[in-house]
Scaffold this motif. Structure first.
Motif, PDB file in Angstrom:
ATOM      1  N   GLY A 118       3.661  16.688  -9.321  1.00 36.57           N
ATOM      2  CA  GLY A 118       4.433  16.733 -10.873  1.00 36.57           C
ATOM      3  C   GLY A 118       5.255  16.356 -11.624  1.00 36.57           C
ATOM      4  N   PRO A 119       5.807  16.323 -12.605  1.00 35.58           N
ATOM      5  CA  PRO A 119       6.426  14.950 -13.106  1.00 35.58           C
ATOM      6  C   PRO A 119       6.266  13.180 -13.131  1.00 35.58           C
ATOM      7  CG  PRO A 119       8.643  16.088 -12.346  1.00 35.58           C
ATOM      8  CD  PRO A 119       7.802  16.439 -11.741  1.00 35.58           C
ATOM      9  N   ARG A 120       6.245  12.716 -11.796  1.00 39.51           N
ATOM     10  CA  ARG A 120       5.857  11.918 -11.455  1.00 39.51           C
ATOM     11  C   ARG A 120       4.454  10.923 -10.852  1.00 39.51           C
ATOM     12  NH1 ARG A 120      10.639  12.789  -7.730  1.00 39.51           N
ATOM     13  NH2 ARG A 120      12.466  12.663  -9.153  1.00 39.51           N
ATOM     14  N   ALA A 121       4.026   9.648 -10.953  1.00 41.90           N
ATOM     15  CA  ALA A 121       2.771   9.651 -10.805  1.00 41.90           C
ATOM     16  C   ALA A 121       2.974   8.436 -10.749  1.00 41.90           C
ATOM     17  CB  ALA A 121       2.396   9.800 -12.686  1.00 41.90           C
ATOM     18  N   SER A 122       1.824   7.621  -9.804  1.00 40.07           N
ATOM     19  CA  SER A 122       2.063   6.399  -9.123  1.00 40.07           C
ATOM     20  C   SER A 122       0.579   6.191  -8.986  1.00 40.07           C
ATOM     21  CB  SER A 122       2.654   6.514  -7.984  1.00 40.07           C
ATOM     22  OG  SER A 122       1.724   7.072  -6.867  1.00 40.07           O
ATOM     23  N   ILE A 123       0.084   4.796  -9.301  1.00 40.55           N
ATOM     24  CA  ILE A 123      -0.996   3.749  -8.935  1.00 40.55           C
ATOM     25  C   ILE A 123      -1.111   3.081  -7.751  1.00 40.55           C
ATOM     26  CG2 ILE A 123      -0.544   1.863 -10.755  1.00 40.55           C
ATOM     27  CD1 ILE A 123      -2.570   2.346 -11.729  1.00 40.55           C
ATOM     28  N   GLU A 124      -2.375   2.836  -7.281  1.00 37.51           N
ATOM     29  CA  GLU A 124      -2.577   2.042  -5.686  1.00 37.51           C
ATOM     30  C   GLU A 124      -3.913   1.770  -6.111  1.00 37.51           C
ATOM     31  OE1 GLU A 124      -3.184   2.783  -1.395  1.00 37.51           O
ATOM     32  OE2 GLU A 124      -2.007   4.374  -2.633  1.00 37.51           O
ATOM     33  N   ASP A 125      -3.688   0.164  -6.446  1.00 39.82           N
ATOM     34  CA  ASP A 125      -4.781  -0.282  -6.134  1.00 39.82           C
ATOM     35  C   ASP A 125      -5.881  -0.272  -5.132  1.00 39.82           C
ATOM     36  OD1 ASP A 125      -6.612  -3.057  -7.188  1.00 39.82           O
ATOM     37  OD2 ASP A 125      -6.240  -3.388  -4.787  1.00 39.82           O
ATOM     38  N   LEU A 126      -7.886   0.745  -4.245  1.00 36.32           N
ATOM     39  CA  LEU A 126      -7.541   0.197  -3.550  1.00 36.32           C
ATOM     40  C   LEU A 126      -8.754  -0.297  -3.347  1.00 36.32           C
ATOM     41  CD1 LEU A 126      -9.745   3.755  -5.475  1.00 36.32           C
ATOM     42  CD2 LEU A 126      -7.640   3.270  -3.589  1.00 36.32           C
ATOM     43  N   GLY A 127      -8.702  -1.876  -3.359  1.00 38.49           N
ATOM     44  CA  GLY A 127      -9.070  -3.230  -2.245  1.00 38.49           C
ATOM     45  C   GLY A 127     -10.368  -3.636  -4.153  1.00 38.49           C
ATOM     46  N   SER A 128      -9.622  -3.547  -4.762  1.00 40.69           N
ATOM     47  CA  SER A 128     -10.536  -4.022  -5.761  1.00 40.69           C
ATOM     48  C   SER A 128     -10.272  -5.475  -6.020  1.00 40.69           C
ATOM     49  CB  SER A 128     -10.216  -3.363  -7.232  1.00 40.69           C
ATOM     50  OG  SER A 128      -8.934  -3.842  -8.210  1.00 40.69           O
ATOM     51  N   HIS A 129     -11.329  -6.155  -6.473  1.00 40.10           N
ATOM     52  CA  HIS A 129     -11.541  -7.624  -6.338  1.00 40.10           C
ATOM     53  C   HIS A 129     -10.969  -8.217  -7.067  1.00 40.10           C
ATOM     54  CE1 HIS A 129     -13.346 -11.509  -6.412  1.00 40.10           C
ATOM     55  NE2 HIS A 129     -13.534 -12.248  -7.390  1.00 40.10           N
ATOM     56  N   ASN A 130     -10.392  -7.522  -8.695  1.00 41.62           N
ATOM     57  CA  ASN A 130     -10.231  -8.256 -10.225  1.00 41.62           C
ATOM     58  C   ASN A 130      -8.405  -7.726  -9.522  1.00 41.62           C
ATOM     59  OD1 ASN A 130     -11.679 -10.038 -10.722  1.00 41.62           O
ATOM     60  ND2 ASN A 130     -13.216  -8.381 -12.091  1.00 41.62           N
ATOM     61  N   GLY A 131      -8.242  -7.117  -8.844  1.00 41.93           N
ATOM     62  CA  GLY A 131      -7.097  -6.295  -8.793  1.00 41.93           C
ATOM     63  C   GLY A 131      -6.246  -5.122 -10.044  1.00 41.93           C
TER      64      GLY A 131
END
Length: 64
Positions: free
Chosen positions: A37-50
């Motif tokens: 909806g009107p909200r968004a979030s972000i999540e790292d997927l185990g990336s090397h550099n973050g």
């Protein structure tokens, strides 16, 4: 600006990603932005550099 779809949007170098980032510091599947909806979030997927919001490293899921 990039329009994101409702639900999960993967960011990375993989050509099948919702947002393709062609930079060597970015993993093939680097992070995902979840739009609810009107909200968004972000999540790292185990990336090397973050994944960062400003200077703060994302740990788990972080609101945008």
């Amino acid at each position: 600006m990039i329009a994101l779809a409702e639900g999960e949007n993967v960011l990375g170098r993989d050509p099948a990603s919702a947002v393709v980032v062609g930079h060597p510091a970015v993993s093939r599947h680097h992070a995902k932005v979840v739009v609810e909806g009107p909200r968004a979030s972000i999540e790292d997927l185990g990336s090397h550099n973050g994944t960062f919001i400003g200077t703060r490293r994302v740990e788990g899921r972080a609101p945008l």
